[in-house]
Design an enzyme around this catalytic site. Sequence first.
Site, PDB file in Angstrom:
ATOM      1  NE  ARG A 124      -4.025  -2.030   2.052  1.00 23.76           N
ATOM      2  CZ  ARG A 124      -3.896  -3.071   2.876  1.00 23.76           C
ATOM      3  NH1 ARG A 124      -2.950  -3.076   3.785  1.00 23.76           N
ATOM      4  NH2 ARG A 124      -4.720  -4.078   2.792  1.00 23.76           N
ATOM      5  CE  LYS A 129      -1.810  14.329 -12.908  1.00 25.99           C
ATOM      6  NZ  LYS A 129      -2.223  14.927 -14.199  1.00 25.99           N
ATOM      7  CD  GLU A 188       5.257  17.424 -21.281  1.00 25.83           C
ATOM      8  OE1 GLU A 188       4.584  18.417 -20.947  1.00 25.83           O
ATOM      9  OE2 GLU A 188       4.776  16.282 -21.408  1.00 25.83           O
ATOM     10  CE  LYS A 243       4.178  17.884 -12.591  1.00 24.52           C
ATOM     11  NZ  LYS A 243       4.152  16.778 -13.490  1.00 24.52           N
ATOM     12  CD  GLU A 280      -5.233  16.792 -13.446  1.00 26.15           C
ATOM     13  OE1 GLU A 280      -4.057  16.381 -13.434  1.00 26.15           O
ATOM     14  OE2 GLU A 280      -6.012  16.594 -14.379  1.00 26.15           O
ATOM     15  NE  ARG A 284      -0.523  17.212 -11.026  1.00 27.40           N
ATOM     16  CZ  ARG A 284       0.232  16.366 -10.353  1.00 27.40           C
ATOM     17  NH1 ARG A 284       0.066  16.237  -9.049  1.00 27.40           N
ATOM     18  NH2 ARG A 284       1.157  15.655 -10.961  1.00 27.40           N
ATOM     19  CG  ASN A 344      -3.255  17.279 -17.831  1.00 25.58           C
ATOM     20  OD1 ASN A 344      -2.205  16.648 -17.779  1.00 25.58           O
ATOM     21  ND2 ASN A 344      -4.159  17.232 -16.868  1.00 25.58           N
ATOM     22  CG  HIS A 362      -0.717  16.539 -21.735  1.00 23.33           C
ATOM     23  ND1 HIS A 362      -0.080  17.738 -21.984  1.00 23.33           N
ATOM     24  CD2 HIS A 362       0.202  15.753 -21.117  1.00 23.33           C
ATOM     25  CE1 HIS A 362       1.158  17.670 -21.520  1.00 23.33           C
ATOM     26  NE2 HIS A 362       1.356  16.490 -20.997  1.00 23.33           N
ATOM     27  CG  HIS A 398      -2.674  11.714 -22.995  1.00 24.89           C
ATOM     28  ND1 HIS A 398      -3.114  11.897 -21.719  1.00 24.89           N
ATOM     29  CD2 HIS A 398      -1.335  11.860 -22.949  1.00 24.89           C
ATOM     30  CE1 HIS A 398      -2.089  12.139 -20.912  1.00 24.89           C
ATOM     31  NE2 HIS A 398      -0.995  12.144 -21.647  1.00 24.89           N
ATOM     32  CG  HIS A 413       4.232  12.110 -23.385  1.00 21.15           C
ATOM     33  ND1 HIS A 413       2.871  11.960 -23.305  1.00 21.15           N
ATOM     34  CD2 HIS A 413       4.549  13.110 -22.517  1.00 21.15           C
ATOM     35  CE1 HIS A 413       2.381  12.822 -22.430  1.00 21.15           C
ATOM     36  NE2 HIS A 413       3.377  13.526 -21.924  1.00 21.15           N
TER      37      HIS A 413
HETATM   38  P1  NAD Z   1      10.995   7.378 -22.068  1.00 25.87           P
HETATM   39  O1  NAD Z   1      10.994   7.066 -20.646  1.00 25.87           O
HETATM   40  O2  NAD Z   1      10.439   6.367 -23.011  1.00 25.87           O
HETATM   41  O3  NAD Z   1      12.486   7.747 -22.508  1.00 25.87           O
HETATM   42  C1  NAD Z   1      12.739   8.041 -23.863  1.00 25.87           C
HETATM   43  C2  NAD Z   1      13.888   7.201 -24.422  1.00 25.87           C
HETATM   44  O4  NAD Z   1      15.107   7.748 -23.960  1.00 25.87           O
HETATM   45  C3  NAD Z   1      13.878   5.738 -23.996  1.00 25.87           C
HETATM   46  O5  NAD Z   1      14.258   4.959 -25.084  1.00 25.87           O
HETATM   47  C4  NAD Z   1      14.953   5.683 -22.920  1.00 25.87           C
HETATM   48  O6  NAD Z   1      15.557   4.430 -22.831  1.00 25.87           O
HETATM   49  C5  NAD Z   1      15.915   6.712 -23.417  1.00 25.87           C
HETATM   50  N1  NAD Z   1      16.747   7.344 -22.388  1.00 25.87           N
HETATM   51  C6  NAD Z   1      16.330   7.840 -21.221  1.00 25.87           C
HETATM   52  N2  NAD Z   1      17.336   8.489 -20.624  1.00 25.87           N
HETATM   53  C7  NAD Z   1      18.405   8.359 -21.403  1.00 25.87           C
HETATM   54  C8  NAD Z   1      19.741   8.838 -21.311  1.00 25.87           C
HETATM   55  N3  NAD Z   1      20.134   9.618 -20.315  1.00 25.87           N
HETATM   56  N4  NAD Z   1      20.599   8.480 -22.270  1.00 25.87           N
HETATM   57  C9  NAD Z   1      20.196   7.719 -23.337  1.00 25.87           C
HETATM   58  N5  NAD Z   1      18.942   7.296 -23.492  1.00 25.87           N
HETATM   59  C10 NAD Z   1      18.057   7.623 -22.532  1.00 25.87           C
HETATM   60  O7  NAD Z   1      10.195   8.724 -22.371  1.00 25.87           O
HETATM   61  P2  NAD Z   1      10.047  10.132 -21.629  1.00 25.87           P
HETATM   62  O8  NAD Z   1       9.838  11.095 -22.712  1.00 25.87           O
HETATM   63  O9  NAD Z   1      11.116  10.363 -20.648  1.00 25.87           O
HETATM   64  O10 NAD Z   1       8.701   9.957 -20.799  1.00 25.87           O
HETATM   65  C11 NAD Z   1       7.478   9.788 -21.428  1.00 25.87           C
HETATM   66  C12 NAD Z   1       6.512   9.171 -20.445  1.00 25.87           C
HETATM   67  O11 NAD Z   1       6.336  10.035 -19.346  1.00 25.87           O
HETATM   68  C13 NAD Z   1       5.153   8.897 -21.025  1.00 25.87           C
HETATM   69  O12 NAD Z   1       4.730   7.615 -20.661  1.00 25.87           O
HETATM   70  C14 NAD Z   1       4.283   9.933 -20.360  1.00 25.87           C
HETATM   71  O13 NAD Z   1       2.955   9.518 -20.213  1.00 25.87           O
HETATM   72  C15 NAD Z   1       4.955  10.094 -19.040  1.00 25.87           C
HETATM   73  N6  NAD Z   1       4.695  11.380 -18.375  1.00 25.87           N
HETATM   74  C16 NAD Z   1       4.271  11.344 -17.089  1.00 25.87           C
HETATM   75  C17 NAD Z   1       4.066  12.525 -16.417  1.00 25.87           C
HETATM   76  C18 NAD Z   1       3.686  12.503 -14.974  1.00 25.87           C
HETATM   77  O14 NAD Z   1       3.327  13.545 -14.420  1.00 25.87           O
HETATM   78  N7  NAD Z   1       3.757  11.365 -14.311  1.00 25.87           N
HETATM   79  C19 NAD Z   1       4.268  13.745 -17.053  1.00 25.87           C
HETATM   80  C20 NAD Z   1       4.703  13.746 -18.374  1.00 25.87           C
HETATM   81  C21 NAD Z   1       4.918  12.541 -19.027  1.00 25.87           C
HETATM   82  N1  GLY Z   2       1.954  16.138 -16.373  1.00 26.01           N
HETATM   83  C1  GLY Z   2       0.724  16.548 -15.803  1.00 26.01           C
HETATM   84  C2  GLY Z   2       0.714  16.574 -14.320  1.00 26.01           C
HETATM   85  O1  GLY Z   2       1.671  16.220 -13.681  1.00 26.01           O
HETATM   86  O2  GLY Z   2      -0.262  16.948 -13.756  1.00 26.01           O
END
Ligand code: NAD
Ligand code: GLY
Length: 365
Positions: free
Chosen positions: A125, A147, A189, A231, A241, A245, A249, A252, A256, A270
Site C-alpha cells: 500500500r 502522478k 514540456e 510544476k 488535480e 493542476r 495538461n 495533452h 494522449h 509523448h
Molecule cells: P521514455 O521514458 O520512453 O524515454 C525516452 C527514451 O530515452 C527511452 O528509449 C529511454 O531508454 C531513453 N533514455 C532515457 N534516458 C536516457 C539517457 N540519459 N541516455 C540515453 N537514453 C536515454 O520517455 P520520456 O519522454 O522520458 O517519458 C514519457 C513518459 O512520461 C510517457 O509515458 C508519459 O505519459 C509520461 N509522463 C508522465 C508525467 C507525470 O506527471 N507522471 C508527465 C509527463 C509525461
Molecule cells: N503532467 C501533468 C501533471 O503532472 O499533472
Amino acid sequence: MGASIATVEVDGAQPYRIDIGGGLLADSARLGRHWRGRHALVVSDDQVAPRYADALEAALARAKPQARIARFVLPAGEASKTLDTFAGCIDALAALGATRDACVFALGGGVVGDLAGFAAACWMRGIDCVQLPTTLLAMVDSSVGGKTAIDIPAGKNLLGAFHPPRAVLADTDTLRTLPARELRAGLAEVVKYGAIVDAPFLDWLEANADALLAMDAAALAEAIARSCAHKAAIVARDPLEHGERALLNFGHTFGHAVEAEQGYGEGLNHGEAVAVGMVLAARLSTRLGMADEHDALRLQALLERFGLPTRMPPGLDPQALVARMRLDKKAVGDGLRFILWDGAGRARIVAGVDEAAVAQLLATT
Ligand code: NAD
Ligand code: GLY
C-alpha cells in the site's frame, strides 16, 4: 555539466525536494539520506541501465553496505508501460523481500518513473520512491508531482495513483547521452510552462533556443529549474488535480488521443504528441474566439524551431480521436473538456467543447 546543485522545494502534505545538477547518481550521501530501510529496487530500462545502473548501485552500496539491492530492467519505450511489466516489477519487489521501509529508485525517463512509481504506490500500500530522471522530459515534468500510471488498451495512464516521490535527483550529466529526438521531446514540456503560465519564459526560450538545442549546460539547467519551479508551485497548490493542476495538461487531451490511436510506442513519442496537441489547443482557442491567432502561430514557430512536429500525423481518423478524448481523464461527464488559452501564458480549463468543432479542427490540421 557544472558542479553546482540547484534545489526546488515541493510543498504539501508530503514535502520533498528536487535537486538538479551533475554527479547526483554517484552521490551516495545524498542518495542515502532519502533511503530509510535496507532494501532497494533499482528500476530502469534497457537503454539507461547499461549506462548508469552500475554506478548508481555502487553509490547505494557505499551508502548502506549491508543493504540488499536488486535491479528490475524493462524494455525501453512506452510499449513497456503495461500491466505485465508492472507485475514483473511487483515480482521483483517480492523476490527482494522488500519491507515497508524499502525504496524504489526509478532510474530513467517518464516510462520508468511512471511504472516504478506506481509499483511503489501499490507495494504494501505504498513504499518510498526516489525519482532519478534521465530524460529532459522526466526532469521537467514526470518525476515531479506524484502522478504514477501505466497504460491499458482503453487509454493512456488510465491505471495509476498519486504517490509523491520521497525525493527527485535530476543528474544533468545523464543528458549527455540522451538522443537528440528525446531532448526535443523534453523541450515540448518546457515550452508548455511558458504557454500556460509564463509568457516571459517563452521569450527566454526563443532567445535561448540555439543554446538549448546545443545542450549548453547553463541554459539547460535554467530551463529545468524554471520548469520545476512552475510544476512544484502548481502541484503544491493542487496535488490531486481538483483544479489548477489540470493546466499542466495543455495539449495533452489531443496528444494522449494521438498516442493511443497510433499505438503506444509507435509514431510520435509523448513530447512530440504534446507539441502537436499544444498547437491544436492554441488553434482551437483561436477558433472559439478566445485568443489571437498571432499567439498560436508564435507557439507553433517556437516548437518548430525545436524540431518538433506541429501537425497531426497522417492517417488518423478524427472521429476515432474524438472517441478517445471522451475517455480522457479530464473529461468529467460534461462533454469534452480541454485546456485552452486566452493567449500566451494564460491557460484555462474549458468544459463542454463542441465535438463537431474538434473533429473539424482535426480534419483540417
Ligand atoms: P521514455 O521514458 O520512453 O524515454 C525516452 C527514451 O530515452 C527511452 O528509449 C529511454 O531508454 C531513453 N533514455 C532515457 N534516458 C536516457 C539517457 N540519459 N541516455 C540515453 N537514453 C536515454 O520517455 P520520456 O519522454 O522520458 O517519458 C514519457 C513518459 O512520461 C510517457 O509515458 C508519459 O505519459 C509520461 N509522463 C508522465 C508525467 C507525470 O506527471 N507522471 C508527465 C509527463 C509525461
Ligand atoms: N503532467 C501533468 C501533471 O503532472 O499533472
